[in-house]
Design a protein around this motif. Structure first.
Motif, PDB file in Angstrom:
ATOM      1  N   TRP A  13       0.844  -1.196   0.000  1.00 48.81           N
ATOM      2  CA  TRP A  13       0.000   0.000   0.000  1.00 48.81           C
ATOM      3  C   TRP A  13       0.881   1.247   0.000  1.00 48.81           C
ATOM      4  CZ3 TRP A  13      -1.314  -3.906   3.728  1.00 48.81           C
ATOM      5  CH2 TRP A  13      -2.433  -4.666   3.384  1.00 48.81           C
ATOM      6  N   THR A  69      -2.016   9.289   1.415  1.00 50.54           N
ATOM      7  CA  THR A  69      -3.257   9.366   2.173  1.00 50.54           C
ATOM      8  C   THR A  69      -3.176   8.417   3.357  1.00 50.54           C
ATOM      9  OG1 THR A  69      -5.664   9.243   1.972  1.00 50.54           O
ATOM     10  CG2 THR A  69      -4.415   7.645   0.695  1.00 50.54           C
ATOM     11  N   ARG A  90      -8.767   8.344   5.899  1.00 54.03           N
ATOM     12  CA  ARG A  90      -9.206   9.317   4.894  1.00 54.03           C
ATOM     13  C   ARG A  90      -9.838   8.617   3.696  1.00 54.03           C
ATOM     14  NH1 ARG A  90      -7.858  14.796   4.782  1.00 54.03           N
ATOM     15  NH2 ARG A  90      -6.629  15.405   6.576  1.00 54.03           N
ATOM     16  N   ASP A  91      -9.242   7.508   3.283  1.00 54.83           N
ATOM     17  CA  ASP A  91      -9.814   6.763   2.157  1.00 54.83           C
ATOM     18  C   ASP A  91     -11.197   6.234   2.500  1.00 54.83           C
ATOM     19  OD1 ASP A  91      -7.613   7.275   0.606  1.00 54.83           O
ATOM     20  OD2 ASP A  91      -6.821   5.228   0.661  1.00 54.83           O
ATOM     21  N   ARG A  92     -11.371   5.749   3.709  1.00 54.86           N
ATOM     22  CA  ARG A  92     -12.668   5.216   4.142  1.00 54.86           C
ATOM     23  C   ARG A  92     -13.717   6.325   4.174  1.00 54.86           C
ATOM     24  NH1 ARG A  92     -14.764   0.775   7.119  1.00 54.86           N
ATOM     25  NH2 ARG A  92     -16.999   1.084   7.004  1.00 54.86           N
ATOM     26  N   ALA A 132     -13.699   9.093   2.429  1.00 51.57           N
ATOM     27  CA  ALA A 132     -13.996   9.476   1.044  1.00 51.57           C
ATOM     28  C   ALA A 132     -14.948   8.469   0.400  1.00 51.57           C
ATOM     29  CB  ALA A 132     -12.704   9.584   0.241  1.00 51.57           C
ATOM     30  N   ARG A 133     -14.731   7.172   0.634  1.00 55.50           N
ATOM     31  CA  ARG A 133     -15.631   6.149   0.079  1.00 55.50           C
ATOM     32  C   ARG A 133     -17.028   6.281   0.656  1.00 55.50           C
ATOM     33  NH1 ARG A 133     -11.185   2.731   0.960  1.00 55.50           N
ATOM     34  NH2 ARG A 133     -12.196   1.876   2.805  1.00 55.50           N
ATOM     35  N   ASP A 134     -17.107   6.499   1.973  1.00 54.92           N
ATOM     36  CA  ASP A 134     -18.411   6.636   2.621  1.00 54.92           C
ATOM     37  C   ASP A 134     -19.151   7.866   2.114  1.00 54.92           C
ATOM     38  OD1 ASP A 134     -17.854   4.343   4.027  1.00 54.92           O
ATOM     39  OD2 ASP A 134     -17.499   5.360   5.944  1.00 54.92           O
ATOM     40  N   GLU A 178     -18.797   9.314  -0.786  1.00 53.06           N
ATOM     41  CA  GLU A 178     -19.200   9.045  -2.170  1.00 53.06           C
ATOM     42  C   GLU A 178     -20.450   8.173  -2.191  1.00 53.06           C
ATOM     43  OE1 GLU A 178     -19.345   9.505  -6.108  1.00 53.06           O
ATOM     44  OE2 GLU A 178     -17.922  10.508  -4.792  1.00 53.06           O
ATOM     45  N   LYS A 179     -20.516   7.194  -1.319  1.00 56.95           N
ATOM     46  CA  LYS A 179     -21.681   6.311  -1.236  1.00 56.95           C
ATOM     47  C   LYS A 179     -22.925   7.111  -0.843  1.00 56.95           C
ATOM     48  CE  LYS A 179     -21.289   2.043   0.350  1.00 56.95           C
ATOM     49  NZ  LYS A 179     -21.127   0.920   1.304  1.00 56.95           N
ATOM     50  N   GLU A 221     -24.029   9.178  -3.794  1.00 56.26           N
ATOM     51  CA  GLU A 221     -24.695   8.357  -4.807  1.00 56.26           C
ATOM     52  C   GLU A 221     -26.107   7.999  -4.372  1.00 56.26           C
ATOM     53  OE1 GLU A 221     -22.153   5.001  -5.418  1.00 56.26           O
ATOM     54  OE2 GLU A 221     -20.621   6.191  -6.449  1.00 56.26           O
TER      55      GLU A 221
END
Length: 73
Positions: free
Chosen positions: A34, A53, A57-59, A61-63, A65-66, A69
């Motif tokens: 990673w 990152t 922070r990645d989590r 950003a994913r949340d 975005e979800k 959507e």
């Protein structure tokens, strides 16, 4: 993790249980698998401008975005 990194599973378990310190081999292996987390892992800081990152922070950003959507539906 042993299969991914080549570091023995017992070492990972002992580290998670605070029975062993993280080794250089562990840090290097995570950095190879990673690379986007390598800077954060060593410094505790992120630098998104340069692609560094953190898992948190990645989590987030994913949340986000979800949620976005789901709101668009």
């Amino acid at each position: 993790m042993e299969e991914l990194t080549g570091v023995k599973a017992d070492n990972w378990k002992n580290t998670c249980r605070n029975q062993q310190r993280v080794t250089q081999d562990m840090v290097e292996a995570i950095g190879v698998i990673w690379p986007q987390y390598a800077y954060w892992l060593v410094t505790g800081k992120t630098d998104e401008v340069h692609g560094h990152t953190s898992p948190t922070r990645d989590r987030i950003a994913r949340d986000l975005e979800k949620v976005k959507e789901e709101g668009d539906q």
